[in-house]
Design an enzyme around this catalytic site. Structure first.
Site, PDB file in Angstrom:
ATOM      1  N   LYS A 188      31.497  -1.322  11.800  1.00  0.00           N
ATOM      2  CA  LYS A 188      30.257  -0.609  12.136  1.00  0.00           C
ATOM      3  C   LYS A 188      30.610   0.680  12.857  1.00  0.00           C
ATOM      4  O   LYS A 188      31.317   0.673  13.872  1.00  0.00           O
ATOM      5  CB  LYS A 188      29.412  -1.464  13.082  1.00  0.00           C
ATOM      6  CG  LYS A 188      28.329  -2.269  12.386  1.00  0.00           C
ATOM      7  CD  LYS A 188      27.495  -2.998  13.416  1.00  0.00           C
ATOM      8  CE  LYS A 188      26.130  -3.324  12.870  1.00  0.00           C
ATOM      9  NZ  LYS A 188      25.325  -4.068  13.850  1.00  0.00           N
TER      10      LYS A 188
HETATM   11  C1  E4P Z   1      21.506  -4.583  14.803  1.00  0.00           C
HETATM   12  O1  E4P Z   1      22.049  -5.037  13.812  1.00  0.00           O
HETATM   13  C2  E4P Z   1      20.598  -5.366  15.601  1.00  0.00           C
HETATM   14  O2  E4P Z   1      19.496  -5.776  14.943  1.00  0.00           O
HETATM   15  C3  E4P Z   1      20.425  -4.869  16.988  1.00  0.00           C
HETATM   16  O3  E4P Z   1      20.743  -5.958  17.796  1.00  0.00           O
HETATM   17  C4  E4P Z   1      19.148  -4.247  17.425  1.00  0.00           C
HETATM   18  O4  E4P Z   1      18.172  -5.186  17.754  1.00  0.00           O
HETATM   19  P1  E4P Z   1      17.123  -4.906  18.945  1.00  0.00           P
HETATM   20  O5  E4P Z   1      16.478  -3.598  18.706  1.00  0.00           O
HETATM   21  O6  E4P Z   1      16.113  -6.032  18.866  1.00  0.00           O
HETATM   22  O7  E4P Z   1      17.922  -4.924  20.214  1.00  0.00           O
END
Ligand code: E4P
Length: 227
Positions: free
Chosen positions: A88
């Site tokens: 990533k």
């Molecule tokens: C990324 O892959 C995830 O979904 C990331 O944890 C973001 O999630 P959130 O916006 O609920 O923290």
């Protein structure tokens, strides 16, 4: 076909859901490790997930303040842990992420351009050679934009331009987000365990199953009566 990935680094959660036969990959990030796996050995945990899941596992670069060389070395280290590793790479504002994605593509290392909020970011990451582009559904919404529109336009541009990147939609916070993201054109939905566990439930389904179970019990009693 819309694919489902598990947005977790928790092996208990992965083990619980894999037998459902619905998940074809896993995504992680630094916050996921911090909130759900405090104290684990990072490399060991990544290898454990690789041994459980026969599909891509996204692991994020952490040396944000490092040089290009540091970042490439970090990516090479992760890629050496298994064939299914996807690195990533955040969409840093200075374009460094695009440079890294492009270099990793040349090295044959799969990438997942992450923290994407706009169609322009998706277009750039995809053109740079990202294997996956991750749009953060609820964080797009938090910024005041419409995630459905971002996903829809991103998918159109990828398809029209013949780009190869697959759209992963993350930052899923409620089950209803999923259908919106899928219909808008997500190739992959990455779902936290907490949300997945809510998905098989519907009050009317529960009521219907109970009604059928009760009818079956009555039917069995009636069989005894008619013989
Ligand atoms: C990324 O892959 C995830 O979904 C990331 O944890 C973001 O999630 P959130 O916006 O609920 O923290």
């Amino acid at each position: 076909m819309t694919e489902i990935f598990l947005d977790t680094a928790n092996t208990d959660e992965i083990r619980a859901v894999l037998p459902w036969g619905i998940a074809s990959g896993v995504t992680t990030n630094q916050k996921i490790f911090f909130t759900s796996c405090k104290g684990v050995n990072f490399k060991q945990r990544v290898k454990e997930i690789l041994s459980l899941v026969d599909g891509p596992l996204s692991v994020e670069l952490t040396t944000s303040s490092g040089s290009d060389e540091d970042l490439i070395n970090e990516a090479k280290e992760y890629a050496s842990w298994g064939n299914n590793i996807v690195v990533k790479v955040p969409m840093w504002a200075d374009g460094r992420g695009l440079r890294i994605i492009n270099q990793l593509q040349r090295l044959g290392i799969k990438t997942n351009a992450t923290c994407l909020m706009t169609v322009n970011q998706v277009l750039l990451a995809s053109k740079a050679g990202a294997t996956y582009v991750s749009i953060f559904f609820n964080r797009v919404k938090d910024s005041g934009a419409d995630p459905v529109q971002v996903i829809k336009e991103s998918r159109q541009i990828i398809d029209i331009s013949g780009l190869k990147s697959k759209i992963i939609v993350g930052s899923i916070r409620k089950p209803e987000d999923l259908s919106q993201a899928a219909v808008a054109g997500a190739h992959i939905l990455t779902i936290p365990h907490k949300i997945l566990m809510q998905m098989p439930y519907h009050a009317k389904t529960e009521e219907t199953i109970k009604e059928f179970d009760e009818a079956w019990a009555e039917f069995q009693k009636s069989q005894g009566c008619s013989d």
